[in-house]
Design an enzyme around this catalytic site. Structure first.
Site, PDB file in Angstrom:
ATOM      1  N   GLY A  53       0.784  -1.227   0.000  1.00 33.23           N
ATOM      2  CA  GLY A  53       0.000   0.000   0.000  1.00 33.23           C
ATOM      3  C   GLY A  53       0.811   1.269   0.000  1.00 33.23           C
ATOM      4  N   ASP A 109       0.205   3.831   3.514  1.00 32.25           N
ATOM      5  CA  ASP A 109      -0.905   4.445   2.796  1.00 32.25           C
ATOM      6  C   ASP A 109      -1.970   5.015   3.723  1.00 32.25           C
ATOM      7  OD1 ASP A 109      -1.663   1.898   3.635  1.00 32.25           O
ATOM      8  OD2 ASP A 109      -2.496   1.289   1.713  1.00 32.25           O
ATOM      9  N   ASP A 112      -5.549   3.362   9.693  1.00 38.45           N
ATOM     10  CA  ASP A 112      -6.916   2.929   9.953  1.00 38.45           C
ATOM     11  C   ASP A 112      -7.015   2.688  11.454  1.00 38.45           C
ATOM     12  OD1 ASP A 112      -9.445   1.778  10.080  1.00 38.45           O
ATOM     13  OD2 ASP A 112      -9.149   0.494   8.352  1.00 38.45           O
ATOM     14  N   LYS A 140      -8.019   7.569   8.780  1.00 41.51           N
ATOM     15  CA  LYS A 140      -9.452   7.269   8.768  1.00 41.51           C
ATOM     16  C   LYS A 140     -10.040   7.700  10.112  1.00 41.51           C
ATOM     17  CE  LYS A 140     -10.845   3.358   6.702  1.00 41.51           C
ATOM     18  NZ  LYS A 140     -11.327   1.945   6.555  1.00 41.51           N
ATOM     19  N   PHE A 161     -14.749   1.723   3.625  1.00 43.66           N
ATOM     20  CA  PHE A 161     -13.752   0.870   2.982  1.00 43.66           C
ATOM     21  C   PHE A 161     -13.183   1.610   1.785  1.00 43.66           C
ATOM     22  CE2 PHE A 161     -11.872  -2.201   0.216  1.00 43.66           C
ATOM     23  CZ  PHE A 161     -11.155  -2.983   1.097  1.00 43.66           C
ATOM     24  N   ARG A 174      -5.018  -0.380  -6.728  1.00 46.49           N
ATOM     25  CA  ARG A 174      -3.979   0.382  -6.033  1.00 46.49           C
ATOM     26  C   ARG A 174      -3.466   1.523  -6.916  1.00 46.49           C
ATOM     27  NH1 ARG A 174      -2.059  -2.254  -1.454  1.00 46.49           N
ATOM     28  NH2 ARG A 174      -2.391  -4.490  -1.402  1.00 46.49           N
TER      29      ARG A 174
END
Length: 185
Positions: A53, A109, A112, A140, A161, A174
């Protein structure tokens, strides 16, 4: 099977919401580069890309960092091809550069829940890095985080998501120059 899979994936993309455009991502990377240059520009750091990622955002960031640095990568994951993270961190590749006594910037990336990034940062600290900082393209927004926050965050996004700009949907997308949210998530 291939035609069906392509149609399924194209439907996901067509129905997805674009949360960050190409221009917004460029601005986020510019912000990261300015902050990182200020803090690490005179430290000969190692930028450590978290694969897979982190590949796209790390490449974009490196183009903006105009000071001496080294580049390496680690590959550790909790997700694989699943939509939800597993508890255990699986290491696929450790760094090749000797980072002991060096300043390390871990670039990923997304922040989360933070389990993967926290485990990687702690591993570098426990194994002799002089300092370890972390950066992510996006954070996030939710309250299910580990007790850490990356030092550098490009942008904040809602709790859905996501895929694109390094993040995948079941291994695909990606490569997109935007960050998208799957419809209904």
């Amino acid at each position: 099977m291939t035609t069906q899979k392509i149609q399924e994936l194209n439907n996901i993309l067509e129905e997805a919401d674009c949360l960050l455009s190409s221009e917004e991502l460029d601005n986020a990377i510019d912000t990261l580069a300015t902050q990182i240059t200020k803090d690490l520009g005179d430290k000969l750091p190692i930028v450590m890309c978290v694969m897979n990622g982190g590949l796209i955002p790390t490449a974009a960031l490196l183009e903006k960092l105009e000071f001496p640095l080294e580049l390496d990568y680690v590959h550790a994951t909790r997700y694989g091809m699943e939509l939800e993270g597993q508890i255990e961190l699986k290491w696929h590749s450790y760094p090749q550069i000797d980072f002991k006594g060096r300043h390390v910037l871990v670039m990923d990336d997304i922040f989360d829940q933070g389990h993967t990034l926290k485990a990687i940062v702690e591993w570098f600290k426990a194994n002799g890095a002089k300092s370890v900082s972390s950066a992510t393209t996006v954070n996030k927004l939710h309250d299910r985080k580990v007790e850490m926050t990356p030092e550098y965050i490009g942008a904040e996004v809602e709790d859905r998501f996501l895929f694109g700009y390094g993040m995948d949907y079941k291994g695909y997308f990606r490569n997109l120059k935007g960050i998208y949210a799957v419809k209904g998530t």
